[in-house]
Every structure is written in C-alpha cells, then in structure tokens.
Design an enzyme around this catalytic site. Structure first.
Site, PDB file in Angstrom:
ATOM      1  N   ASN A  46       0.822  -1.207   0.000  1.00 40.87           N
ATOM      2  CA  ASN A  46       0.000   0.000   0.000  1.00 40.87           C
ATOM      3  C   ASN A  46       0.860   1.263   0.000  1.00 40.87           C
ATOM      4  OD1 ASN A  46      -3.059  -0.569   0.250  1.00 40.87           O
ATOM      5  ND2 ASN A  46      -2.095  -2.085   1.580  1.00 40.87           N
ATOM      6  N   GLU A  47       1.982   1.230   0.716  1.00 42.25           N
ATOM      7  CA  GLU A  47       2.936   2.339   0.646  1.00 42.25           C
ATOM      8  C   GLU A  47       4.363   1.836   0.721  1.00 42.25           C
ATOM      9  OE1 GLU A  47      -0.625   4.770   1.307  1.00 42.25           O
ATOM     10  OE2 GLU A  47       0.105   3.051   2.444  1.00 42.25           O
ATOM     11  N   THR A  48       5.234   2.528   0.018  1.00 42.96           N
ATOM     12  CA  THR A  48       6.678   2.381   0.152  1.00 42.96           C
ATOM     13  C   THR A  48       7.236   3.752   0.507  1.00 42.96           C
ATOM     14  OG1 THR A  48       6.779   0.549  -1.428  1.00 42.96           O
ATOM     15  CG2 THR A  48       8.819   1.754  -1.015  1.00 42.96           C
ATOM     16  N   HIS A  75       1.567   4.116   8.829  1.00 45.58           N
ATOM     17  CA  HIS A  75       2.280   2.858   9.030  1.00 45.58           C
ATOM     18  C   HIS A  75       3.661   2.880   8.376  1.00 45.58           C
ATOM     19  CE1 HIS A  75       0.905   1.528   4.980  1.00 45.58           C
ATOM     20  NE2 HIS A  75       1.865   0.650   5.055  1.00 45.58           N
TER      21      HIS A  75
END
Length: 302
Positions: A46-48, A75
């Site tokens: 979902n995110e990097t 997160h």
C-alpha cells in the site's frame, strides 16, 4: 537497469505478517521521482517510504502507493523510523522532526522494559468535510445494505494528513460481509473522488479495543485494502472526539483494531488532546522486520 534494496517491515504489530506491510528504501536521495514511483509499483505494498534529506527537519519521508505519491502515511512512518533506529542511523536521538507533504511532524521513540521500540507520531490537524452523496450507493460499493450504516452518526470525509471517508457501521458482523468495489468509489464520492473509504464501528473483537475498522483504497492507488491504517486511525480518534464523546476533559486515549477480516491483527493507539483547536492527534505503534529484497528498475538520471 539498476538494483535497489527494499526493506519490508510490518507496522502496528509485534509478529511478522500480522500488521501492515511497508517497503522502506534507505537511499532515497539518489533516486528520481519516477524511480520512486516505479519501485513502489513493483513492490506492490500500500505504501513504500523513502527517507531523504531535509533542510527544515531531521529528515523527510516521501510516501508512494503503487499509483501515486501520498502526503502522509502512518504505518510507513512507523516502519521508516523503526528501520532507521534499529540500523543506528538516528545518532541515538529519541525526539525527531519529520518533514512530510502534510507538514513537519514531531516523532518520539521510546524503549520499553522488554526492549521493544515504541514510536509516537503527531499527525496533521484534523479536518472534516460533509458527504452529500447517495448512502445507498455507498453501502453497495462496499457490499452492504443501507441499513448496515449507523444513521445516528454522520458520514464525513476526514483527514489528519490523508483524506478518507468515515462510514459508521452498526455492528461488527457487517465487516465480514464487506466486498469493496473500489472502481465505483470516485463516482459516489463526488466531493472528493480520490478519497479512500473507511468503515468503522464501536463494537470490537478485542475487549481492550475501542473501535474496529477496515480501509478500502482509492482505485487511483493501485491497491484494494489497507491492513492497518495509521492516518485513518488518527482521524477516527478525532471523529470519536467530535461526534461520539464530545465531553471528554483534557485527553482521550483509544485503541483502534484493524485487519481481522484479512487475517491480520493490528493495533493503533490514538491520543486526542484538547490543548489546541482543532485537536492534537498522536498515534502510537511499533514495527517488526520481515525481510529485505532487491528489485531491478530502469535507471533515470536526476
């Protein structure tokens, strides 16, 4: 082509693969925007996150979904700070400032008696905007009926750094029925077509939790569901203070649980303080190392 090392951490859990996965790439300063986006797409989380140098804070973090850059991600912030701390890259600092596109945010790092690392981050001041679309279409877009929505509470867009649509749900059992049709969100969320969708209720699986939630991504993000969401948990705390328990005194502390329907078990601690208007929002959590791996990307000159 060039090789880039990606570190995989799970946030808001103590056990690998039970929290929210985030990629962390430590050499962000040598990467172009296009390379960061390609890395995030290939990693698929979902995110990097990419920590880079900052002239106004201890460092800056840039956050990318597989589809676009985000202003803030809770997160991935937890994962990045945990990575830098455990790799000895913070010079022993326990209080930091982090530059993000949502503002400069304070972060505090503590070590518990069990030698666990606990991270607390401030979020951006909460904002709310009214949802004026069809409640029936909204319910169907997440696989529910309109009578599953709690009509005693408002449906609103909320943000402590990233906009999401907060949908109060009557009961916990409705969450297992949810099947998001993410592609339908933009036509329903006419005020904010790129917003994510965040149904929640005050019935929980764990006795020590105060709120339960799921988080469905905007179709522009290139993902379907977020396992445990820091920014949305923060704005849930602000929602709780604004619409559910307006009469708390100086500080309100909540535990948000998320991820059970997709075999996760995440916890986010949320603190809401009245010492400013709007409220001051902080979230507390941890992270755990899972693995690291190399990916190949096209080399683009800065």
């Amino acid at each position: 082509m060039k090789s880039v090392k990606v570190y995989h951490y799970d946030a808001f859990c103590k056990e690998p693969n039970k929290g929210n996965p985030a990629g962390v790439v430590l050499n962000g300063d040598v990467l172009t925007d296009a390379e960061m986006q390609e890395i995030a797409f290939k990693v698929g989380f979902n995110e990097t996150a990419f920590p880079v140098k900052s002239e106004v804070a201890d460092f800056k973090i840039r956050f990318f979904t597989p589809g676009h850059e985000m202003n803030l991600c809770g997160h991935a912030t937890m994962a990045t700070v945990y990575a830098l701390k455990t790799k000895g890259l913070l010079d022993g600092k326990t209080e930091l400032t982090i530059e993000t596109k949502a503002g400069i945010l304070p972060v505090m790092i503590e070590s518990t008696a069990k030698k666990e690392i606990v991270i607390t981050m401030n979020q951006a001041p909460p904002k709310f905007k009214s949802f004026k679309g069809s409640k029936e279409a909204l319910a169907k877009s997440i696989g529910l009926e309109i009578n599953d929505i709690d009509d005693k509470l408002p449906i609103v867009y909320g943000s402590t750094g990233a906009w999401t649509l907060l949908i109060p749900i009557k009961s916990l059992r409705a969450f297992k029925k949810m099947k998001p049709k993410n592609v339908a969100f933009p036509t329903i969320l006419k005020e904010m077509p790129k917003s994510s969708v965040h149904p929640f209720c005050t019935e929980t699986n764990h006795a020590d939790a105060d709120m339960h939630a799921r988080h469905f991504s905007s179709p522009y993000s290139g993902t379907i569901e977020d396992a445990v969401t820091g920014t949305a948990s923060g704005v849930m705390g602000a929602y709780y203070a604004e619409y559910i328990n307006r009469y708390f005194k100086e500080s309100l502390r909540l535990v948000v649980e998320q991820g059970h329907e997709i075999d996760k078990d995440g916890r986010v601690e949320v603190q809401v303080d009245r010492n400013s208007q709007p409220y001051t929002i902080k979230i507390t959590g941890n992270a755990v190392y899972v693995k690291d791996f190399d990916i190949e990307i096209k080399s683009v000159k800065k």
